[in-house]
Design an enzyme around this catalytic site. Structure first.
Site, short mmCIF file in Angstrom:
data_model
loop_
_atom_site.label_atom_id
_atom_site.label_comp_id
_atom_site.label_asym_id
_atom_site.label_seq_id
_atom_site.Cartn_x
_atom_site.Cartn_y
_atom_site.Cartn_z
N GLY A 128 0.85 -1.19 0.00
CA GLY A 128 0.00 0.00 0.00
C GLY A 128 0.88 1.24 0.00
O GLY A 128 1.09 1.86 1.05
N SER A 130 1.29 3.62 -3.31
CA SER A 130 0.77 4.69 -4.17
C SER A 130 -0.57 5.21 -3.66
O SER A 130 -1.36 4.48 -3.05
CB SER A 130 0.56 4.18 -5.59
N SER A 162 -1.25 -4.01 -6.24
CA SER A 162 -1.29 -5.29 -6.98
C SER A 162 -1.66 -6.45 -6.05
O SER A 162 -1.10 -6.58 -4.97
CB SER A 162 0.07 -5.57 -7.62
N GLU A 244 13.55 -5.85 -4.27
CA GLU A 244 12.83 -6.41 -5.41
C GLU A 244 13.62 -6.18 -6.70
O GLU A 244 13.76 -7.09 -7.52
CB GLU A 244 11.46 -5.76 -5.51
N GLU A 370 9.33 8.05 -17.80
CA GLU A 370 9.89 9.40 -17.62
C GLU A 370 10.74 9.45 -16.35
O GLU A 370 11.83 10.03 -16.35
CB GLU A 370 8.75 10.44 -17.52
C1 FAD Z 1 0.43 -2.73 -13.47
C2 FAD Z 1 0.66 -1.80 -12.31
C3 FAD Z 1 0.89 -2.34 -11.04
C4 FAD Z 1 1.08 -1.47 -9.94
N1 FAD Z 1 1.25 -2.04 -8.68
C5 FAD Z 1 1.35 -1.21 -7.60
C6 FAD Z 1 1.41 -1.77 -6.25
O1 FAD Z 1 1.36 -3.00 -6.06
N2 FAD Z 1 1.48 -0.94 -5.20
C7 FAD Z 1 1.52 0.41 -5.36
O2 FAD Z 1 1.61 1.13 -4.36
N3 FAD Z 1 1.47 0.99 -6.62
C8 FAD Z 1 1.38 0.19 -7.73
N4 FAD Z 1 1.29 0.74 -9.01
C9 FAD Z 1 1.29 2.21 -9.14
C10 FAD Z 1 2.55 2.77 -9.81
O3 FAD Z 1 3.64 2.71 -8.95
C11 FAD Z 1 2.21 4.22 -10.23
O4 FAD Z 1 1.16 4.15 -11.21
C12 FAD Z 1 3.41 4.92 -10.85
O5 FAD Z 1 4.40 5.15 -9.87
C13 FAD Z 1 3.01 6.28 -11.49
O6 FAD Z 1 2.27 7.05 -10.60
P1 FAD Z 1 0.89 7.69 -11.07
O7 FAD Z 1 0.06 6.63 -11.71
O8 FAD Z 1 0.31 8.41 -9.90
O9 FAD Z 1 1.26 8.73 -12.20
P2 FAD Z 1 1.81 10.22 -11.96
O10 FAD Z 1 2.92 10.18 -10.99
O11 FAD Z 1 0.66 11.11 -11.68
O12 FAD Z 1 2.39 10.54 -13.39
C14 FAD Z 1 1.57 11.00 -14.49
C15 FAD Z 1 2.48 11.30 -15.68
O13 FAD Z 1 3.40 12.36 -15.34
C16 FAD Z 1 4.74 11.94 -15.54
N5 FAD Z 1 5.62 12.51 -14.50
C17 FAD Z 1 5.37 12.55 -13.17
N6 FAD Z 1 6.42 13.12 -12.53
C18 FAD Z 1 7.36 13.42 -13.47
C19 FAD Z 1 8.66 14.01 -13.43
N7 FAD Z 1 9.22 14.40 -12.27
N8 FAD Z 1 9.34 14.14 -14.60
C20 FAD Z 1 8.78 13.75 -15.78
N9 FAD Z 1 7.55 13.20 -15.89
C21 FAD Z 1 6.83 13.02 -14.75
C22 FAD Z 1 4.70 10.42 -15.41
O14 FAD Z 1 5.78 9.82 -16.11
C23 FAD Z 1 3.35 10.09 -16.06
O15 FAD Z 1 3.48 10.06 -17.46
C24 FAD Z 1 1.09 -0.08 -10.12
C25 FAD Z 1 0.88 0.46 -11.42
C26 FAD Z 1 0.66 -0.38 -12.50
C27 FAD Z 1 0.42 0.22 -13.87
#
Ligand code: FAD
Length: 387
Positions: A128, A130, A162, A244, A370
């Site tokens: 837990g 994100s 996940s 990991e 990114e």
């Molecule tokens: C299949 C899958 C499994 C996952 N499993 C887990 C899990 O088990 N536990 C958990 O906690 N999370 C999990 N996640 C979440 C994952 O870690 C986040 O989706 C990821 O870190 C991106 O965060 P966000 O979705 O909030 O996007 P945001 O951080 O909001 O990003 C949106 C966009 O902005 C860009 N961006 C953001 N900051 C910057 C920067 N500084 N420079 C350039 N570009 C930037 C990003 O690249 C993206 O394109 C999972 C995600 C997926 C897709």
């Protein structure tokens, strides 16, 4: 560098191959790829088999059910399992992330309770971390744990967790202090299901729901569920993700190698294997898979060796996700209009369409492309910080 197995690793690999041949369900090696999820009962039995054979948590100390082997053996295990398309242990997040965290930061009671149960599959963890406003910028976590009797009451909103739908425990990152950003965060062990906690599955493009939102409204966690020191949660959570990453590349490369063999099979069955353009793209993917494999071997933490450059796993993550998406695109092109068909009449039941949709998340999960590029630019190439 010499990446060949040591004599002990070669013995381990041979024994494991025999064991897999003997224990995987009948006809497993020859079955057609399918987008259908594995039977949960099969997964549970398989996890128990792995545990009984000593193949769960092989790097953990013997007192907690492991074999105390070094990472090279773990890499062999993950690689061989991926190559045989063997199901993963139900509790992979516990084995690869939470267990190593508890070994490093847990109390004696936490280790004694959780570690053997993670290996047996009795305790299945999710993460837990994100939140809707804290993904790439995880230090913006807002979930708050306030003192409540002998422990905390936790309120907040976790997302993309996940396998939370099949988990019965969660390693949670919450804010316990008034400080901002990386300070004042604490890692907590949250049982599931639990009063004040709702796990709401999130459906993906593929139609699967492999991750969930976790809604917390005053959920009680006793102080005994604190992992590491109060306020040290950032360091604890980052250590978990680093554990990991240590071996993840080997698994990803081996899985991609299997996928590449499947693309070749599809090219053959569609009569396109002799097409020079197709051969060109298959060749480029083969080079990419080999590059990923050797780079991942190079990054394995070996006993007595200096750790890898901090940013190097970002290179593997970035290139793997691009190759995975490119590979599934090629597979769809090979099928042509038939790629749009799903269900029992479709080629391999619509496997390639499912894989293409699943691969889209690969450039987001575990840190977006990114973010990986920022890490490579700043920590490997020494370029100025992006912000
Ligand atoms: C299949 C899958 C499994 C996952 N499993 C887990 C899990 O088990 N536990 C958990 O906690 N999370 C999990 N996640 C979440 C994952 O870690 C986040 O989706 C990821 O870190 C991106 O965060 P966000 O979705 O909030 O996007 P945001 O951080 O909001 O990003 C949106 C966009 O902005 C860009 N961006 C953001 N900051 C910057 C920067 N500084 N420079 C350039 N570009 C930037 C990003 O690249 C993206 O394109 C999972 C995600 C997926 C897709």
């Amino acid at each position: 560098m010499d990446f060949s197995d040591s004599p002990a690793e070669a013995d381990f690999r041979a024994g494991l191959r025999d064991w897999l041949r003997e224990h995987l369900p009948k006809g497993w090696a020859d079955r057609e790829p399918s987008p259908k999820p594995l039977d949960p009962l099969l997964l549970r039995r398989w996890s128990a088999d792995l545990h009984r054979a000593g193949y769960a948590g092989i790097t953990w100390p013997a007192e907690y059910g492991g074999q105390g082997l070094d990472t090279g053996f773990h890499a062999v295990l993950l690689e061989e399992m991926a190559r045989q398309a063997a199901p993963e242990h139900l509790g992979m997040i516990g084995i690869d992330v939470v267990g190593p965290v508890l070994l490093a930061y847990g109390t004696a009671e936490q280790k004694a309770h959780y570690l053997p149960r993670i290996l047996s599959g009795e305790v299945v963890f999710c993460l837990g971390l994100s939140e809707p406003e804290a993904g790439s910028d995880l230090a913006s976590v807002r979930t708050r744990a306030v003192p409540d009797g002998d422990g905390y009451a936790v309120t907040g909103h976790k997302i993309w967790s996940s396998y939370a739908h099949r988990a019965n425990a969660c390693l949670l990152l919450a804010r316990t202090g008034t400080e901002t950003r990386h300070q004042g965060l604490t890692c907590l062990l949250l049982p599931l299901p639990h009063p004040g906690v709702a796990v709401v599955p999130q459906r993906q493009l593929t139609g699967d729901a492999n991750f969930s939102e976790i809604l917390l409204s005053g959920a009680r966690v006793p102080a005994a569920g604190t992992v590491g020191a109060r306020g040290d949660g950032w360091r604890v959570a980052m250590a978990g993700l680093a554990f990991e990453r240590g071996v993840l590349g080997v698994t990803l490369a081996a899985r991609l190698e299997v996928q590449l063999h499947r693309v070749v099979a599809t090219a053959r069955s569609t009569g396109l294997l002799d097409d020079p353009h197709v051969l060109d793209r298959i060749g480029a993917l083969a080079v990419e898979v080999a590059g990923l494999r050797w780079t991942s071997y190079r990054l394995l933490p070996r006993p007595g060796q200096q750790g890898s450059a901090a940013a190097a796993p970002s290179v593997v993550k970035l290139r793997w996700s691009q190759a995975y998406q490119g590979l599934t695109e090629l597979a769809l092109e090979l099928l042509g209009p038939a790629a749009a068909v799903t269900g029992d009449d479709a080629y391999w039941g619509g496997y390639w369409q499912h894989q293409q949709l699943r691969s889209l998340g690969s450039t987001i999960e575990g840190g977006t492309s990114e973010i990986q590029r920022n890490v490579i630019a700043e920590r490997m190439l020494g370029l100025p910080r992006s912000r």
